[in-house]
Design a protein around this motif. Structure first.
Motif, PDB file in Angstrom:
ATOM      1  N   MET A   1       0.858  -1.312   0.111  1.00 59.40           N
ATOM      2  CA  MET A   1       0.116   0.016   0.104  1.00 59.40           C
ATOM      3  C   MET A   1       0.688   1.296   0.143  1.00 59.40           C
ATOM      4  O   MET A   1       0.286   2.266  -0.307  1.00 59.40           O
ATOM      5  CB  MET A   1      -1.069   0.000   1.203  1.00 59.40           C
ATOM      6  N   ASP A   2       2.147   0.980   0.326  1.00 61.45           N
ATOM      7  CA  ASP A   2       3.200   2.292   0.327  1.00 61.45           C
ATOM      8  C   ASP A   2       4.412   2.159  -0.515  1.00 61.45           C
ATOM      9  O   ASP A   2       5.045   1.167  -0.116  1.00 61.45           O
ATOM     10  CB  ASP A   2       3.387   2.469   1.887  1.00 61.45           C
ATOM     11  N   GLU A   3       4.155   2.812  -1.435  1.00 62.02           N
ATOM     12  CA  GLU A   3       5.639   2.730  -2.441  1.00 62.02           C
ATOM     13  C   GLU A   3       6.854   2.879  -1.610  1.00 62.02           C
ATOM     14  O   GLU A   3       7.793   2.317  -2.059  1.00 62.02           O
ATOM     15  CB  GLU A   3       5.647   3.498  -3.715  1.00 62.02           C
ATOM     16  N   ASN A   4       7.042   3.707  -0.475  1.00 61.05           N
ATOM     17  CA  ASN A   4       8.249   3.696   0.211  1.00 61.05           C
ATOM     18  C   ASN A   4       8.514   2.755   1.253  1.00 61.05           C
ATOM     19  O   ASN A   4       9.570   2.692   1.762  1.00 61.05           O
ATOM     20  CB  ASN A   4       7.938   5.055   0.927  1.00 61.05           C
ATOM     21  N   ASP A   5       7.657   1.592   1.162  1.00 63.63           N
ATOM     22  CA  ASP A   5       7.618   0.544   1.981  1.00 63.63           C
ATOM     23  C   ASP A   5       7.312  -0.844   1.310  1.00 63.63           C
ATOM     24  O   ASP A   5       6.236  -1.521   1.568  1.00 63.63           O
ATOM     25  CB  ASP A   5       6.809   0.599   3.095  1.00 63.63           C
TER      26      ASP A   5
ATOM     27  N   ASN B   1       4.982  -5.654  -5.050  1.00 58.07           N
ATOM     28  CA  ASN B   1       5.135  -4.209  -5.559  1.00 58.07           C
ATOM     29  C   ASN B   1       6.345  -4.358  -6.519  1.00 58.07           C
ATOM     30  O   ASN B   1       6.191  -3.591  -7.608  1.00 58.07           O
ATOM     31  CB  ASN B   1       5.330  -3.400  -4.421  1.00 58.07           C
TER      32      ASN B   1
ATOM     33  N   ASP C   1      -6.512  -5.634   0.743  1.00 60.35           N
ATOM     34  CA  ASP C   1      -5.995  -5.339   1.919  1.00 60.35           C
ATOM     35  C   ASP C   1      -6.229  -5.774   3.318  1.00 60.35           C
ATOM     36  O   ASP C   1      -7.237  -5.390   3.927  1.00 60.35           O
ATOM     37  CB  ASP C   1      -6.331  -3.749   2.019  1.00 60.35           C
TER      38      ASP C   1
ATOM     39  N   THR D   1       0.548   4.013  -9.490  1.00 65.04           N
ATOM     40  CA  THR D   1       1.943   4.081  -8.749  1.00 65.04           C
ATOM     41  C   THR D   1       2.848   4.779  -9.820  1.00 65.04           C
ATOM     42  O   THR D   1       2.568   5.323 -10.958  1.00 65.04           O
ATOM     43  CB  THR D   1       2.628   2.565  -8.591  1.00 65.04           C
TER      44      THR D   1
ATOM     45  N   PRO E   1       9.952   0.726   8.258  1.00 62.96           N
ATOM     46  CA  PRO E   1       9.648   1.044   6.607  1.00 62.96           C
ATOM     47  C   PRO E   1      11.130   0.427   6.020  1.00 62.96           C
ATOM     48  O   PRO E   1      12.261   0.258   6.794  1.00 62.96           O
ATOM     49  CB  PRO E   1       9.996   2.378   6.556  1.00 62.96           C
TER      50      PRO E   1
END
Length: 393
Positions: free
Chosen positions: A1-5, A10, A29, A44, A276
């Motif tokens: 759900m989080d591109e940074n994590d 992904n 989810d 994304t 993260p």
């Protein structure tokens, strides 16, 4: 759900998109809070379209019934979205992950009814593993789950397994049809360059000891991850006054075991909750060894995904794994780790101690890790293999 994590999925979707494909992801989810928005949509930075569905409400009193209801109900919700997307798009390939029961209806609809070109990435042998680690009792529920999962697996044209041992297990426990193509598809990870960091500064930043070897375990603290063995090894190390600290990064149903051990005054174990991805990589890069642990008395051959990040940062791996897997032999052949059989804390501590006392071998493994990752596990390489197999057969 989080591109940074990001996680494995992904990275797979992003690599497929970069390879010139148009990728749509339907994400259930499971961590979504009840009562929040039922669905969401976003694109994304790589251009992947992501549709998010929340799980249905579940019973609270009966855990097994709750899970079954949550899986079945959420699968129904997802199938409605899939039906709409399938009408609007002419998909060339459908990719699903095991266990398939969690997306049973969409998988059956696309791979079975619609006869779409389909690939199953088989990395969880449900329900055999769940039964063997005590998460599911043998009997009616197990037999129903086994038949449903087997039926869904049989609908896929291609099946990618993590290792030869995984292929053998799949073929001996599920109804694989002759026309299905089963092949080895390695676990993968994003190959972006990692920032250089000063080990001393990182250890100071996270209050980690600078005068001891740090052995890290990162992952879910749940059944099947060998958490009990890790704590047993830590206890033995303390008894022998070895200058080592065990850093456990993660959360889960067994986190109380770790916290209770720490609260009992054992300072040679430290636990961080989930962090993260980039922060996680920074922390483990400041460690000396990495642990991969499973449990004994199971016959399901595992290939833990935590291996990828360990290799990226150049961490030598010490594996305590079930005797039926080929994981330990594989990391030894690649020159990035050593292994012993799960369920023997004394042997595991001996392997750790011997490796720490051999700086030349330790240095060779550190250097080999990133090279091994780029050659075998980098996501673009794995995606290239995936697309070649699908195109050829």
């Amino acid at each position: 759900m989080d591109e940074n994590d990001p996680w494995l999925t992904n990275e797979l979707a992003g690599s497929l998109q970069r390879a010139g494909n148009r990728v749509t992801v339907l994400c259930l989810d499971w961590a979504g809070k009840l009562g929040s928005e039922k669905s969401a949509f976003f694109t994304t930075s790589a251009g992947t379209q992501v549709y998010v569905e929340k799980p249905v409400s579940v019973f609270r009193r009966f855990s097994l019934l709750s899970k079954l209801f949550k899986w079945a109900g959420s699968s129904c919700v997802a199938s409605l979205r899939v039906a709409r997307l399938e009408r609007e798009n002419n998909y060339d390939l459908v990719i699903c992950f095991s266990p398939l029961v969690t997306m049973g209806l969409p998988a059956a609809w696309l791979a079975g009814v619609k006869k779409k070109n389909s690939l199953l990435i088989q990395w969880d042998f449900f329900p055999y593993h769940q039964r063997q680690i005590g998460m599911m009792s043998p009997g009616v529920v197990f037999n129903i789950a086994r038949k449903v999962e087997g039926y869904l697996i049989s609908r896929f044209k291609y099946i990618g397994c993590l290792s030869p041992a995984n292929i053998a297990y799949l073929q001996s426990h599920y109804p694989i049809r002759r026309e299905q193509h089963v092949f080895t598809l390695p676990i993968w990870g994003e190959g972006s360059a990692l920032p250089k960091s000063d080990v001393s500064l990182v250890r100071e930043k996270y209050a980690l000891p600078e005068d001891k070897a740090i052995i890290v375990f990162g992952g879910q603290l749940v059944h099947g991850r060998g958490i009990e063995d890790i704590l047993a090894v830590a206890h033995l190390a303390k008894q022998q006054s070895l200058p080592v600290v065990f850093l456990i990064i993660g959360s889960g149903s067994l986190e109380s075991l770790v916290d209770d051990y720490i609260c009992a005054g054992h300072a040679n174990v430290i636990r961080f909750a989930h962090v993260p991805r980039q922060e996680y990589l920074e922390i483990i890069a400041a460690c000396d060894l990495a642990l991969v642990c499973t449990v004994r008395d199971v016959d399901v051959p595992s290939y833990p995904s935590k291996t990828i990040d360990y290799l990226r940062v150049g961490l030598p791996i010490v594996a305590s794994v079930e005797k039926t897997t080929d994981y330990g032999e594989h990391i030894a052949q690649l020159g990035v780790g050593v292994y012993t059989e799960a369920g023997n804390p004394e042997a595991l501590l001996g392997v750790i101690d011997n490796l720490l006392k051999n700086p030349d071998l330790l240095g060779a493994m550190k250097a080999q890790g990133p090279t091994c990752f780029k050659e075998y596990f980098e996501v673009d390489r794995v995606v290239s293999k995936l697309l070649n197999v699908v195109a050829v057969h």
